[in-house]
Enzyme design. Structure first.
Site, PDB file in Angstrom:
ATOM      1  N   ASN A 211     -24.000  15.219  40.154  1.00 35.80           N
ATOM      2  CA  ASN A 211     -22.879  14.281  40.029  1.00 35.80           C
ATOM      3  C   ASN A 211     -22.512  14.128  38.557  1.00 35.80           C
ATOM      4  O   ASN A 211     -23.161  14.692  37.683  1.00 35.80           O
ATOM      5  CB  ASN A 211     -23.219  12.942  40.689  1.00 35.80           C
ATOM      6  CG  ASN A 211     -24.417  12.274  40.036  1.00 35.80           C
ATOM      7  OD1 ASN A 211     -24.366  11.885  38.883  1.00 35.80           O
ATOM      8  ND2 ASN A 211     -25.526  12.176  40.784  1.00 35.80           N
ATOM      9  N   HIS A 212     -21.484  13.341  38.285  1.00 40.00           N
ATOM     10  CA  HIS A 212     -20.924  13.267  36.933  1.00 40.00           C
ATOM     11  C   HIS A 212     -21.626  12.258  36.023  1.00 40.00           C
ATOM     12  O   HIS A 212     -21.136  11.980  34.933  1.00 40.00           O
ATOM     13  CB  HIS A 212     -19.438  12.894  37.009  1.00 40.00           C
ATOM     14  CG  HIS A 212     -18.595  13.989  37.577  1.00 40.00           C
ATOM     15  ND1 HIS A 212     -18.489  15.213  36.987  1.00 40.00           N
ATOM     16  CD2 HIS A 212     -17.845  14.037  38.708  1.00 40.00           C
ATOM     17  CE1 HIS A 212     -17.690  15.976  37.711  1.00 40.00           C
ATOM     18  NE2 HIS A 212     -17.297  15.287  38.775  1.00 40.00           N
TER      19      HIS A 212
END
Ligand code: C5P
Length: 401
Positions: A211-212
């Site tokens: 994920n970011h």
């Protein structure tokens, strides 16, 4: 601990004054700002020019300064109030006695009387002078005033005699100051575990589900906690961030399962745990041992649930203060409160993706702190470093000693 600390170093007239060149250097290297006042006698032992060069500041020793026909006043009150910490090293028997009695006929003594900050003295003298009841009485009086004594050490003295009276070595003095500053911090003696960053869940040796999360919030919390005196364990997923503070031990992990194992390993000895990591909820059930090849037009990866790390710690907790994060996009408060309860947390930090400047990757965040009694504390948009300090203050207020 000494970064940006304003240290007023008072030097008195003993042979140990030569060590103040090293001491000044160490203080500057540790990030402190150093200003020096000397008694007139101390200039016989160490050169003010050397000390001015090392401290990068003018060295002062008299109340007045004559320059190009004008007379200026060296303001002892301003100097005394400027200091975050005053250190008198070496402190001779004469200066100790005069500090204890309130005498004030040189700039150093006037600064001492004006200073409101913590004051440390590092005595240095011959063994019989050190042992003399009047010197011991001066030291006791100064301690009664709340000043700290960095004890003299035993060894060879300038007189050739051997015994107690050597000024503590510069490294020892710096370590003493650091320990004293740390002990005054709100989280002194506390252990904090923080999870940070994303987790990567392997699909095969070269691909993952991630994920970011940048890890910035968790790292900011670790740095703020260490600056507030805590011993920190930072269990970090893969990030580009670096930690320099020796109070922070970084445990690098990749997957949620690893993050869970490492968090559990240290959990029992922790006082506070903050789950700031963006942990993947699912992982591929059977990561391939070799790189997957393109085959059909579509492919399926079966995912299985990851452990919920903070919820599992919530079930195991034995007095640790447990804080989770909730990143929500709708019904924020209700979801955050539900999570707090379900995961058995003591508090939860809500950040909403609806707020501009809040969330992944950015250097700012806008959070609301909610404790288990439903006390809600909203904060403005701030840098992540400021948010970290705010959150730690909220946690500190709720700690039972
Ligand atoms: O349930 P949700 O993932 O929204 O909860 C977020 C909070 O739970 C965060 O504090 C996060 O670090 C933690 N968490 C965890 N383990 C997971 C998922 C979330 O510790 N598997």
């Amino acid at each position: 601990m000494l970064v940006s600390k304003r240290i007023l170093l008072g030097i008195t007239g003993g042979i140990a004054a030569y060590k103040t060149t090293f001491l000044t250097r160490l203080l500057i290297q540790a990030g402190a700002e150093v200003r020096i006042v000397m008694t007139p006698a101390s200039a016989d032992f160490v050169s003010p020019l050397t000390l001015a060069t090392l401290s990068k500041n003018e060295v002062l020793s008299s109340f007045v300064r004559e320059e190009d026909g004008t007379v200026d006043w060296n303001n002892h009150v301003e100097l005394g109030l400027w200091a975050d910490l005053m250190l008198i090293a070496p402190a001779t028997a004469n200066t100790l006695s005069r500090m204890a009695s309130g005498a004030c006929d040189n700039l150093l003594l006037a600064c001492y009387l004006s200073a409101k900050c913590p004051v440390f003295v590092a005595p240095a003298m011959d063994l019989d002078m050190y042992k003399h009841p009047s010197t011991q009485k001066s030291l006791k009086t100064l301690m009664d005033y709340g000043n700290s004594v960095i004890p003299a050490e035993s060894g060879e003295l300038a007189s050739g005699l051997i015994g107690e009276g050597r000024m503590a070595e510069p490294e020892t003095i710096v370590a003493h100051l650091q320990a004293a500053l740390r002990a005054k911090q709100p989280f002194s003696g506390k252990k904090i575990l923080i999870t940070a960053g994303p987790t990567y869940e392997a699909i095969d040796p070269v691909r993952f589900i991630g994920n970011h999360s940048s890890g910035k919030m968790g790292y900011a919390l670790a740095e703020a906690a260490a600056a507030m005196g805590a011993e920190v364990i930072l269990v970090s997923g893969p990030t580009a961030l670096k930690i320099a503070d020796p109070q922070i031990r970084v445990i690098p992990v990749v997957s949620a399962v690893e993050m869970h194992t490492e968090s559990r390993r240290y959990f029992k000895e922790m006082d506070i745990v903050i789950g700031a990591a963006a942990v993947a909820d699912y992982r591929p059930e059977h990561p391939a041992s070799e790189k997957l090849k393109k085959t059909g037009d579509s492919m399926q990866i079966n995912l299985v649930r990851n452990p919920d790390i903070i919820a599992s710690l919530g079930r195991e907790k034995t007095g640790q203060f447990l804080v989770g994060f909730a990143l929500e996009t709708e019904n924020e408060l209700a979801y955050a409160k539900k999570k707090l309860k379900e995961k058995n947390l003591d508090a939860i930090v809500l950040n909403s993706l609806r707020d501009t400047g809040a969330g992944f990757g950015s250097d700012t965040n806008k959070v609301t702190f909610i404790d288990k009694n439903s006390e809600i504390t909203p904060f403005e948009l701030k840098t992540k470093a400021e948010v970290a300090t705010d959150l730690l203050h909220e946690i500190h207020k709720r700690l039972k000693d």
